[in-house]
Write an enzyme that holds these catalytic residues in place. Structure first.
Site, PDB file in Angstrom:
ATOM      1  N   VAL A  61       0.753  -1.209   0.045  1.00  0.00           N
ATOM      2  CA  VAL A  61       0.161   0.019   0.158  1.00  0.00           C
ATOM      3  C   VAL A  61       0.978   1.250  -0.123  1.00  0.00           C
ATOM      4  O   VAL A  61       0.351   2.336  -0.156  1.00  0.00           O
ATOM      5  CB  VAL A  61      -1.038   0.100   1.284  1.00  0.00           C
ATOM      6  CG1 VAL A  61      -2.113  -1.018   1.135  1.00  0.00           C
ATOM      7  CG2 VAL A  61      -0.028   0.075   2.579  1.00  0.00           C
ATOM      8  N   TYR A  62       2.018   1.301   0.434  1.00  0.00           N
ATOM      9  CA  TYR A  62       2.945   2.414   0.193  1.00  0.00           C
ATOM     10  C   TYR A  62       3.115   2.904  -1.277  1.00  0.00           C
ATOM     11  O   TYR A  62       3.586   2.332  -2.105  1.00  0.00           O
ATOM     12  CB  TYR A  62       4.514   2.010   0.627  1.00  0.00           C
ATOM     13  CG  TYR A  62       4.461   1.677   2.075  1.00  0.00           C
ATOM     14  CD1 TYR A  62       3.344   1.911   2.953  1.00  0.00           C
ATOM     15  CD2 TYR A  62       5.855   1.256   2.680  1.00  0.00           C
ATOM     16  CE1 TYR A  62       3.553   1.573   4.494  1.00  0.00           C
ATOM     17  CE2 TYR A  62       5.704   0.899   4.003  1.00  0.00           C
ATOM     18  CZ  TYR A  62       4.698   0.990   5.059  1.00  0.00           C
ATOM     19  OH  TYR A  62       4.872   0.583   6.198  1.00  0.00           O
ATOM     20  N   SER A  63       2.261   4.005  -1.557  1.00  0.00           N
ATOM     21  CA  SER A  63       2.388   4.761  -2.610  1.00  0.00           C
ATOM     22  C   SER A  63       1.883   3.817  -3.782  1.00  0.00           C
ATOM     23  O   SER A  63       2.543   3.752  -4.886  1.00  0.00           O
ATOM     24  CB  SER A  63       3.832   5.396  -3.264  1.00  0.00           C
ATOM     25  OG  SER A  63       4.151   6.350  -2.246  1.00  0.00           O
TER      26      SER A  63
END
Length: 344
Positions: A61-63
């Site tokens: 989900v990071y970026s």
């Protein structure tokens, strides 16, 4: 760099690890964290490896996966020198199976992470949140399949409650599934909730803690002080609503103590805050982040020295808060305390 065993496993991890949440930053949260591109990321990885930091943590989900992609590029050609850790389970889309840890979601998410990281295996996969809609048996049997296929080496969790983690461990033991060896947790001098249930569980069950946001969501940098406005450029302006809440008086009390200890030790405030965590039971590795080289080198200065017992006690006192029920009797009442010694 000190190396430590991760929980009840044979895996050694560095006392400090690197969080790649700033890589490729976009969106209201990750864009505020940082916008590290591929060239900058490779430089940060170079500095980490030179300092003995060889565990790199990220999440799908990071970026929107950009963090994994940039990290994969940054470690290209030296995969055998480091460990890759990533997380899955939080929503990555609007589809009915774009969240959670069902069998198809986990298999698809792992394959996608492997592709973005440009590797054939993940050293440590952590479930980013507990999925109450998927049976624990299904989750663990899926992880077992992926471990047996060689795609995963070790498994862990993040943001689980004590009962959720303990139930998972019991199911793993019952069926011979892979056992969680890591718990990625929020823990800092202004956030010690971990100590109530999860730390004793970790001691009892052999679960190593990987600490995220060790500076209290950017509050323990030494730039936030009593009676002063937030400094220009502080990420709290844009991200405070996403992070764990902190009482202002607790924050100022802890920062005052940190400044005193930092002056005595000849260190920076964040270095003292990180070093305190490295002395806590169950902590295997503290995940540091950095938007630039200067921040990274400052954080690396948290190792190679140790706070004195008196300094640790002072920080413990400044950061202490009244425990919630059912924990407060064990601290306040002598009869409870004699039969249930505190783990910290």
């Amino acid at each position: 760099m000190d190396n430590r065993i991760l929980g009840r496993s044979g895996l050694r991890v560095p006392a400090l690890s690197f969080g790649a949440g700033t890589f490729g930053g976009n969106g209201p949260l990750f864009g505020a964290w940082g916008e590290t591109d591929a060239r900058q990321a490779r430089r940060l990885v170079d500095i980490c490896l030179d300092a003995g930091v060889y565990l790199f943590d990220t999440a799908d989900v990071y970026s929107d996966g950009a963090s994994e992609e940039i990290l994969g590029d940054a470690v290209k050609g030296r995969r055998d020198r480091l460990l890759l850790s990533t997380k899955l389970g939080l929503p990555t889309g609007d589809g009915p199976n774009d969240a959670g840890t069902s069998r198809p979601r986990v298999i698809r998410a792992v394959d996608s992470a492997l592709r973005r990281l440009q590797t054939d295996h993940i050293d440590l996969l952590q479930l980013h949140a507990y999925d109450a809609f998927t049976p624990v048996e299904e989750v663990l049997s899926t992880l077992d399949t992926l471990v047996r296929a060689g795609k995963l080496r070790y498994v862990g969790v993040s943001n689980f409650s004590g009962w959720q983690l303990m139930k998972s461990l019991a199911v793993a033991e019952r069926y011979g599934y892979p056992r969680y060896v890591a718990n990625q947790v929020y823990y800092s001098l202004v956030g010690r909730d971990y100590e109530s249930d999860l730390l004793p569980l970790g001691l009892d069950q052999g679960i190593g803690a990987l600490v995220w946001s060790p500076l209290g969501w950017g509050r323990l940098t030494g730039r936030i002080r009593r009676g002063q406005p937030l400094p220009p450029g502080s990420r709290l302006h844009a991200t405070e609503q996403f992070g764990p809440p902190v009482d202002d008086e607790l924050l100022y009390r802890v920062v005052d103590a940190l400044e005193e200890v930092a002056a005595e030790a000849g260190k920076l405030v964040p270095q003292v805050a990180l070093n305190w965590l490295l002395q806590r039971p169950t902590v295997a590795s503290v995940i540091i982040g950095a938007r630039n080289e200067d921040q990274l080198r400052q954080n690396l200065g948290a190792v190679g020295w140790t706070l004195s017992p008196e300094q640790i006690a002072r920080l413990d006192t400044a950061s202490a808060v009244a425990p919630t029920y059912p924990h407060f009797p064990y601290q306040r009442q002598e009869a409870f305390a004699r039969r249930n010694p505190a783990p910290v």
